[in-house]
Design a protein around this motif. Structure first.
Motif: not given
Length: 275
Positions: A9-14, A19-24, A62-78
């Motif tokens: 539940t990150p607080k720092t934006p990507l 473009v701001t992208l949702e990530y976990r 290993m660590g795992v990074l997942v993110y939503s590309r622009q236009g998906y999830g809670q990332s900025d619209p495209v």
């Protein structure tokens, strides 16, 4: 140190290219272990991987990074329409910056469907020694009539059912997410789309996973990797499985991913020569 807030539940934006992208994030941060970067499918997002990323982190260490590309999830619209080469643009113009922002030094790119294509394009187009392997799950390298027919069916479902409302549970702009994917694939100009040449330039190990009953692509997509790649390719074809192996055959998929990741680590360890 990782540049992101390495948590579920990150607080720092990507922010990439403004473009701001949702990530976990799951498991150890990039300064503690290699990272598996997961790239979602054409209608996916960070949340729609469900519990699979956490399981990958637990099994591989290993660590795992997942993110939503622009236009998906809670990332900025495209802005629509997306260009027909949107997967290549994502690989070349966005993904390198995601890896930079995350502070990643060693990683495996793990993509599903469109995400797998983006991972393959990156591996074959961008010289990046941080990327040590690719996991390509249900990738696309060229269009097939059966896949386009399924995508046309999806359009009908979207326009005649409550699909948009259901997508709204996960996507900030469900119509933009759907149209950004569907309109490109059904564009008449997209029938000639083919990025198979990127396979010729792969120089890192590849794990290719596909359901035998995948409704969006035949095993010809996997055969394309096997016949064109100069790098080692392992293939896993799953029975009783369609387009989402991580959801339909999660344990077998997890086994394959964990074995591949462990083998890459053994290779890395064997290549280290003491001073």
């Amino acid at each position: 140190m990782a540049h992101l807030d390495w948590s579920e539940t990150p607080k720092t934006p990507l922010v990439v290219n403004g473009v701001t992208l949702e990530y976990r994030c799951h498991g150890p941060a990039p300064d503690q272990a290699p990272t598996i970067v997961m790239l979602h499918e054409g209608l996916g997002c960070a949340a729609l991987w469900r519990e699979f990323p956490a399981k990958v982190a637990a099994r591989t260490g290993m660590g795992v990074l997942v993110y939503s590309r622009q236009g998906y999830g809670q990332s900025d619209p495209v802005d629509l329409p997306r260009p027909l080469d949107f997967m290549t643009r994502e690989a070349v113009e966005v993904l390198p910056h995601v890896l930079d922002r995350a502070g990643i030094s060693r990683c495996i790119l793990f993509g599903h469907s469109d995400g797998a294509t983006i991972a393959a394009i990156y591996g074959g187009s961008v010289e990046d020694f941080r990327v040590r392997g690719l996991i390509l799950m249900a990738p696309h390298f060229f269009t097939e009539e059966m896949g386009l027919a399924e995508i046309a069916k999806a359009k009908e479902v979207f326009e005649t059912t409550d699909m948009q409302q259901r997508m709204a549970k996960y996507h900030r702009d469900p119509e933009g997410a759907f149209r950004g994917w569907n309109d490109v694939w059904l564009d008449p100009g997209f029938k000639a789309w083919n990025v198979g040449e990127v396979i010729d330039y792969l120089r890192i190990p590849v794990l290719a996973i596909q359901g035998r009953d995948d409704q969006y692509g035949t095993l010809a997509q996997i055969e394309e990797i096997e016949t064109r790649s100069y790098a080692p390719v392992d293939t896993v074809i799953l029975e009783d499985c369609k387009h989402a192996p991580h959801l339909e055959q999660p344990e077998l998929t997890l086994d394959a991913v964990a074995e591949f990741a462990a083998r890459l680590e053994r290779i890395e360890a064997a290549e280290v020569v003491p001073a």
